[in-house]
Design a protein around this motif. Structure first.
Motif, mmCIF file in Angstrom:
data_model
loop_
_atom_site.group_PDB
_atom_site.id
_atom_site.type_symbol
_atom_site.label_atom_id
_atom_site.label_comp_id
_atom_site.label_asym_id
_atom_site.label_seq_id
_atom_site.Cartn_x
_atom_site.Cartn_y
_atom_site.Cartn_z
ATOM 1 N N ARG A 57 -12.063 5.577 2.246
ATOM 2 C CA ARG A 57 -11.043 4.706 1.652
ATOM 3 C C ARG A 57 -9.671 5.318 1.858
ATOM 4 O O ARG A 57 -9.499 6.527 1.779
ATOM 5 C CB ARG A 57 -11.315 4.528 0.166
ATOM 6 N N GLN A 58 -8.707 4.458 2.078
ATOM 7 C CA GLN A 58 -7.324 4.911 2.201
ATOM 8 C C GLN A 58 -6.840 5.320 0.816
ATOM 9 O O GLN A 58 -7.146 4.651 -0.170
ATOM 10 C CB GLN A 58 -6.466 3.779 2.743
ATOM 11 N N LYS A 100 -4.612 5.755 -2.506
ATOM 12 C CA LYS A 100 -3.740 4.795 -3.174
ATOM 13 C C LYS A 100 -2.292 5.057 -2.789
ATOM 14 O O LYS A 100 -1.936 6.163 -2.396
ATOM 15 C CB LYS A 100 -3.916 4.884 -4.683
ATOM 16 N N LYS A 101 -1.469 4.038 -2.930
ATOM 17 C CA LYS A 101 -0.083 4.129 -2.479
ATOM 18 C C LYS A 101 0.660 5.264 -3.168
ATOM 19 O O LYS A 101 1.466 5.962 -2.551
ATOM 20 C CB LYS A 101 0.621 2.798 -2.734
ATOM 21 N N ALA A 102 0.376 5.478 -4.442
ATOM 22 C CA ALA A 102 1.058 6.543 -5.182
ATOM 23 C C ALA A 102 0.636 7.929 -4.686
ATOM 24 O O ALA A 102 1.390 8.890 -4.800
ATOM 25 C CB ALA A 102 0.764 6.414 -6.669
ATOM 26 N N GLU A 103 -0.577 8.030 -4.123
ATOM 27 C CA GLU A 103 -1.092 9.327 -3.682
ATOM 28 C C GLU A 103 -0.771 9.624 -2.224
ATOM 29 O O GLU A 103 -0.982 10.741 -1.762
ATOM 30 C CB GLU A 103 -2.598 9.367 -3.894
ATOM 31 N N ARG A 104 -0.305 8.611 -1.464
ATOM 32 C CA ARG A 104 0.017 8.821 -0.053
ATOM 33 C C ARG A 104 1.295 9.620 0.091
ATOM 34 O O ARG A 104 2.194 9.537 -0.734
ATOM 35 C CB ARG A 104 0.215 7.481 0.661
ATOM 36 N N GLN A 105 1.391 10.356 1.184
ATOM 37 C CA GLN A 105 2.630 11.084 1.460
ATOM 38 C C GLN A 105 3.604 10.124 2.122
ATOM 39 O O GLN A 105 3.211 9.324 2.964
ATOM 40 C CB GLN A 105 2.358 12.269 2.366
ATOM 41 N N PRO A 106 4.874 10.201 1.758
ATOM 42 C CA PRO A 106 5.842 9.273 2.349
ATOM 43 C C PRO A 106 5.989 9.549 3.843
ATOM 44 O O PRO A 106 5.859 10.695 4.283
ATOM 45 C CB PRO A 106 7.137 9.563 1.594
#
Length: 180
Positions: A138-139, A141-147
Motif C-alpha cells: 500500500r502507498q 498515507k499522504k501525511a506520512e509521505r515525504q514531500p
C-alpha cells in the motif's frame, strides 16, 4: 453571570450507536451460521426443524440491512474488516464456505506479476463480487509521505546562468566587425 460549563465526557462519541451496530453484526453472523446448520440438520431431524423457526437467513438479512441503516443515519464509520464481511448488494454476512466463495486471481500477463494477486469473494445469494488486492504494498498515507523535491524557481535559474555579451539581435556581420 455566566454559568460554568461541564467538562466534556471523554471516550467514544455515539457509543450507543457503536454498541448497537456491533450487536446487529454479531446477531446477523449468528443467525447466518444457524441457518447453515439448520439446513444440514433438516434432512436428519424433520420434527425438530419444524418447531424451530425456519427463517433464520431472512432475519439475518434484515439485521444486516439494519446495520447499514444505523451506520448511515448515525454517521458511524464501520471498520474495514467489518465492511469486508458484508455484501453491499444484499447485506448478507459473507462467511467463506457458507454464504460466500473465495478465489485468488491474477490476470496480469498470465500470472507473472506476483504482486498483482487479487482475492475475489463471491456472494452465494446474489452473485456479486468483491475484489481485494493481496500482495501489493500500500502507498503510505499522504501525511506520512515525504514531500517531493522543491523545484528551483525561474529567478534562481536565471541568476545561475552567465550573461552573454552578444545580444541575440546582432547579426553575424556585426559580430565579425566587433573586436573580440
Amino acid at each position: 453571570m455566566a454559568k460554568d460549563k461541564l467538562p466534556k465526557a471523554k471516550g467514544v462519541p455515539n457509543k450507543h450507536l457503536h454498541s448497537r451496530s456491533t450487536f446487529l453484526y454479531q446477531a446477523a453472523t449468528y443467525l447466518t451460521l444457524r441457518a447453515g446448520a439448520s439446513d444440514a440438520n433438516k434432512a436428519q431431524d424433520s420434527v425438530q426443524s419444524s418447531r424451530a423457526p425456519q427463517n433464520h437467513l431472512g432475519l439475518a438479512l434484515q439485521l444486516g440491512s439494519d446495520l447499514q441503516t444505523v451506520s448511515r443515519k448515525g454517521q458511524v464509520r464501520l471498520s474495514s474488516e467489518l465492511k469486508r464481511t458484508i455484501c453491499k448488494t444484499c447485506n448478507t454476512v459473507l462467511i467463506p464456505g457458507r454464504t460466500a466463495t473465495q478465489a485468488i486471481e491474477n490476470e496480469s500477463k498470465g500470472g507473472k506479476k506476483s504482486w498483482a494477486d487479487v482475492m475475489v469473494i463471491t456472494c452465494a445469494l446474489c452473485g456479486s463480487k468483491k475484489r481485494f488486492p493481496i500482495g501489493a504494498k500500500r502507498q503510505p498515507k499522504k501525511a506520512e509521505r515525504q514531500p517531493p523535491q522543491a523545484q528551483t524557481s525561474l529567478s534562481e535559474k536565471s541568476a545561475e546562468e552567465p550573461i552573454s555579451t552578444v545580444s541575440p539581435m546582432q547579426t553575424t556581420s556585426d559580430q565579425a566587425l566587433t573586436p573580440g
